[in-house]
Motif scaffolding. Structure first.
Motif, mmCIF file in Angstrom:
data_model
loop_
_atom_site.group_PDB
_atom_site.id
_atom_site.type_symbol
_atom_site.label_atom_id
_atom_site.label_comp_id
_atom_site.label_asym_id
_atom_site.label_seq_id
_atom_site.Cartn_x
_atom_site.Cartn_y
_atom_site.Cartn_z
ATOM 1 N N ASP A 225 0.796 -1.373 -0.114
ATOM 2 C CA ASP A 225 0.049 -0.042 0.124
ATOM 3 C C ASP A 225 0.810 1.356 -0.006
ATOM 4 O O ASP A 225 0.377 2.308 -0.636
ATOM 5 C CB ASP A 225 -0.877 0.000 1.224
ATOM 6 N N HIS A 226 2.065 1.216 0.637
ATOM 7 C CA HIS A 226 2.879 2.397 0.697
ATOM 8 C C HIS A 226 4.011 2.174 -0.099
ATOM 9 O O HIS A 226 4.852 3.408 -0.066
ATOM 10 C CB HIS A 226 3.155 2.655 1.998
ATOM 11 N N LYS A 227 4.537 1.173 -0.824
ATOM 12 C CA LYS A 227 5.663 1.161 -1.456
ATOM 13 C C LYS A 227 6.960 1.222 -0.715
ATOM 14 O O LYS A 227 7.820 1.890 -1.329
ATOM 15 C CB LYS A 227 5.462 1.848 -2.696
ATOM 16 N N LEU A 228 7.056 1.022 0.683
ATOM 17 C CA LEU A 228 8.030 1.118 1.241
ATOM 18 C C LEU A 228 9.025 0.006 0.979
ATOM 19 O O LEU A 228 8.874 -0.976 0.823
ATOM 20 C CB LEU A 228 7.864 1.276 2.836
ATOM 21 N N VAL A 229 10.400 0.354 1.124
ATOM 22 C CA VAL A 229 11.543 -0.693 1.208
ATOM 23 C C VAL A 229 11.800 -1.226 2.315
ATOM 24 O O VAL A 229 11.474 -0.755 3.669
ATOM 25 C CB VAL A 229 12.813 0.139 0.554
ATOM 26 N N ASN A 230 12.639 -2.211 2.384
ATOM 27 C CA ASN A 230 12.868 -2.953 3.706
ATOM 28 C C ASN A 230 13.298 -2.524 4.928
ATOM 29 O O ASN A 230 12.858 -2.446 5.904
ATOM 30 C CB ASN A 230 13.560 -4.505 3.073
ATOM 31 N N ASN A 231 14.222 -1.514 4.610
ATOM 32 C CA ASN A 231 15.289 -1.147 5.577
ATOM 33 C C ASN A 231 14.259 0.024 6.408
ATOM 34 O O ASN A 231 14.133 0.223 7.604
ATOM 35 C CB ASN A 231 16.404 -0.238 5.175
ATOM 36 N N THR A 232 13.292 0.660 5.669
ATOM 37 C CA THR A 232 12.472 1.602 6.279
ATOM 38 C C THR A 232 11.342 0.821 7.155
ATOM 39 O O THR A 232 10.978 1.139 8.256
ATOM 40 C CB THR A 232 11.425 2.362 5.199
ATOM 41 N N ILE A 233 10.927 -0.424 6.411
ATOM 42 C CA ILE A 233 10.139 -1.102 7.294
ATOM 43 C C ILE A 233 10.573 -1.578 8.681
ATOM 44 O O ILE A 233 10.082 -1.543 9.631
ATOM 45 C CB ILE A 233 9.262 -2.422 6.485
ATOM 46 N N GLY A 234 11.889 -1.792 8.382
ATOM 47 C CA GLY A 234 12.547 -2.534 9.532
ATOM 48 C C GLY A 234 12.558 -1.305 10.780
ATOM 49 O O GLY A 234 12.641 -1.801 11.751
ATOM 50 N N ARG A 235 12.589 -0.116 10.412
ATOM 51 C CA ARG A 235 12.606 0.946 11.177
ATOM 52 C C ARG A 235 11.437 0.921 11.921
ATOM 53 O O ARG A 235 11.375 1.230 13.175
ATOM 54 C CB ARG A 235 13.104 2.547 10.745
ATOM 55 N N TYR A 236 10.216 0.810 11.391
ATOM 56 C CA TYR A 236 9.109 0.846 11.928
ATOM 57 C C TYR A 236 8.918 -0.258 12.903
ATOM 58 O O TYR A 236 8.444 -0.298 13.869
ATOM 59 C CB TYR A 236 7.768 0.731 10.867
ATOM 60 N N ILE A 237 9.329 -1.473 12.548
ATOM 61 C CA ILE A 237 9.405 -2.745 13.342
ATOM 62 C C ILE A 237 9.930 -2.575 14.441
ATOM 63 O O ILE A 237 9.725 -2.861 15.729
ATOM 64 C CB ILE A 237 9.715 -3.900 12.516
ATOM 65 N N LYS A 238 11.190 -1.912 14.455
ATOM 66 C CA LYS A 238 11.894 -1.687 15.456
ATOM 67 C C LYS A 238 11.584 -0.752 16.415
ATOM 68 O O LYS A 238 11.598 -0.912 17.512
ATOM 69 C CB LYS A 238 13.412 -1.116 15.045
ATOM 70 N N THR A 239 10.873 0.266 16.061
ATOM 71 C CA THR A 239 10.230 1.322 16.900
ATOM 72 C C THR A 239 8.930 0.536 17.621
ATOM 73 O O THR A 239 8.772 0.950 18.887
ATOM 74 C CB THR A 239 9.497 2.346 16.143
#
Length: 404
Positions: A168-182
């Motif tokens: 839905d947001h076309k985000l890359v893996n490292n950006t997703i990783g930052r959200y999961i880490k948060t």
């Protein structure tokens, strides 16, 4: 099939009759007092509302429609999880709407508290990541009708939220990783506060893939440094950017650099991000930039505007070799090929300093003491040695033949 009905209860001493609501779900029902009253003569039993021109017609009928709206929203929120639609849920929603029940302390309330406390101990950039993560969670909750709660933070949530960010947001893996880490950090906070005893978040995987590091070669840096006839709006930006390339300063520190931080052959400051004290030696290039500005650091504009100007400067200086930047969205490879100047930013300066310093033979621990990196694992991502350096190292190691 669920149904909502309104009917009149027994009259009181003033012949007013309370309006009750019934909600029928799968053969069971609840009754709920709306706290509204009307009379037999004003009530339309067939339409289940106050008759036209009846006493308080508009107010009462509007309120009855609001009760229906609350129920409809609860039904829509559980559309993809029918087991979540219960009589208790409907009663709870009606109680909240009428003020009979104080709204529950939600996971979003806890996240707001987490962000407020971050203002005391965390940097502005960290707080921004927390805020963006919360906004993404709220959007996910709304778009996917997920009914997010402390108990629903599990592997199913992790999978669906990751899928949402990719598709839905076309985000890359490292950006997703930052959200999961948060989210993991927030859930640690929530468990420590006693808001939940759900520890399933500990198994969440934080995606962290190596990224292509964009830096300037020495030739490219000097082309920018010596470039003549830049417009005044770009000239100061060029000087600030080059000062970053020659000192390794982060943009956040560069933007707050003052005359008072200049101590003979050093810059002395407390890093805004890490709050560590740094003492950075000034080389001849740095001193030349400061002298050009009469002993003061060049003025720094906003990060976003400076990034735009740096790209413009790179284009004028013909930093235009074709450059490939590869990222991943899930398992999908996203490849971007553009002239190098399109990838330049304020952070390129710090990467350039680290890489060129290592190429010139500075020991990693010395470079780390200048840049403020505390561990080699973090520092290593900035290193991208050129093929020429690899060749020189190989020659030095193996090309001194020993004759038998």
């Amino acid at each position: 099939m669920a149904t909502v009905n309104f009917y009149l209860d027994k009259p009181n001493r003033k012949d007013q009759r309370p309006i009750l609501l019934t909600y029928l779900l799968n053969g069971s029902k609840i009754r709920f007092s709306t706290k509204l009253k009307t009379t037999d003569k004003d009530w339309n039993a067939k339409d289940q509302k106050v008759k036209r021109n009846g006493a308080n017609e508009s107010e009462i009928n509007f309120a009855l429609d609001e009760f229906k709206r609350v129920i409809t929203k609860a039904e829509l929120d559980t559309k993809f999880d029918p087991s979540g639609l219960t009589l208790d849920l409907i009663r709870s929603k009606l109680e909240e709407a009428t003020g009979k029940k104080k709204a529950a302390f939600t996971i979003f309330d806890a996240f707001d508290e987490y962000i407020r406390e971050a203002e005391i101990t965390k940097t502005t950039s960290s707080k921004k990541i927390y805020e963006v993560t919360l906004n993404k969670l709220k959007a996910f909750n709304e778009d996917k009708r997920y009914q997010l709660s402390f108990d629903s933070i599990d592997s199913k949530f992790e999978s669906k939220f990751t899928d949402y960010l990719i598709n839905d947001h076309k985000l890359v893996n490292n950006t997703i990783g930052r959200y999961i880490k948060t989210i993991k950090s927030f859930m640690h906070f929530a468990t420590e506060r006693g808001y939940t005893n759900n520890y399933r978040f500990k198994s969440f995987s934080v995606i962290k893939q190596g990224v292509d590091i964009i830096y300037l070669t020495e030739e490219e840096l000097l082309k920018i440094y010596h470039f003549k006839n830049l417009p005044p709006r770009l000239d100061t930006v060029r000087d600030a950017f080059c000062l970053g390339c020659f000192t390794g300063l982060r943009f956040s520190d560069l933007s707050e650099l003052k005359f008072a931080n200049l101590k003979q052959d050093f810059i002395e400051l407390k890093s805004k991000k890490t709050r560590d004290f740094l003492r950075i030696p000034l080389n001849d290039y740095s001193k030349e930039i400061l002298a050009k500005h009469k002993g003061n650091p060049p003025q720094v504009i906003s990060n976003q505007k400076m990034n735009d100007y740096i790209k413009e400067i790179g284009e004028l200086a013909e930093i235009n070799s074709n450059t490939i930047l590869i990222k991943y969205q899930g398992a999908t490879k996203v490849e971007k090929i553009e002239p190098k100047y399109n990838f330049l930013s304020t952070h390129t300066a710090r990467r350039t300093f680290v890489t060129l310093s290592l190429e010139k033979g500075m020991r990693p621990e010395v470079v780390m003491s200048i840049t403020g990196h505390k561990d080699y694992a973090t520092f290593k991502k900035y290193i991208k040695l050129t093929e020429n350096v690899k060749l020189a190292e190989m020659n030095n190691a193996w090309n001194n033949k020993i004759e038998p």
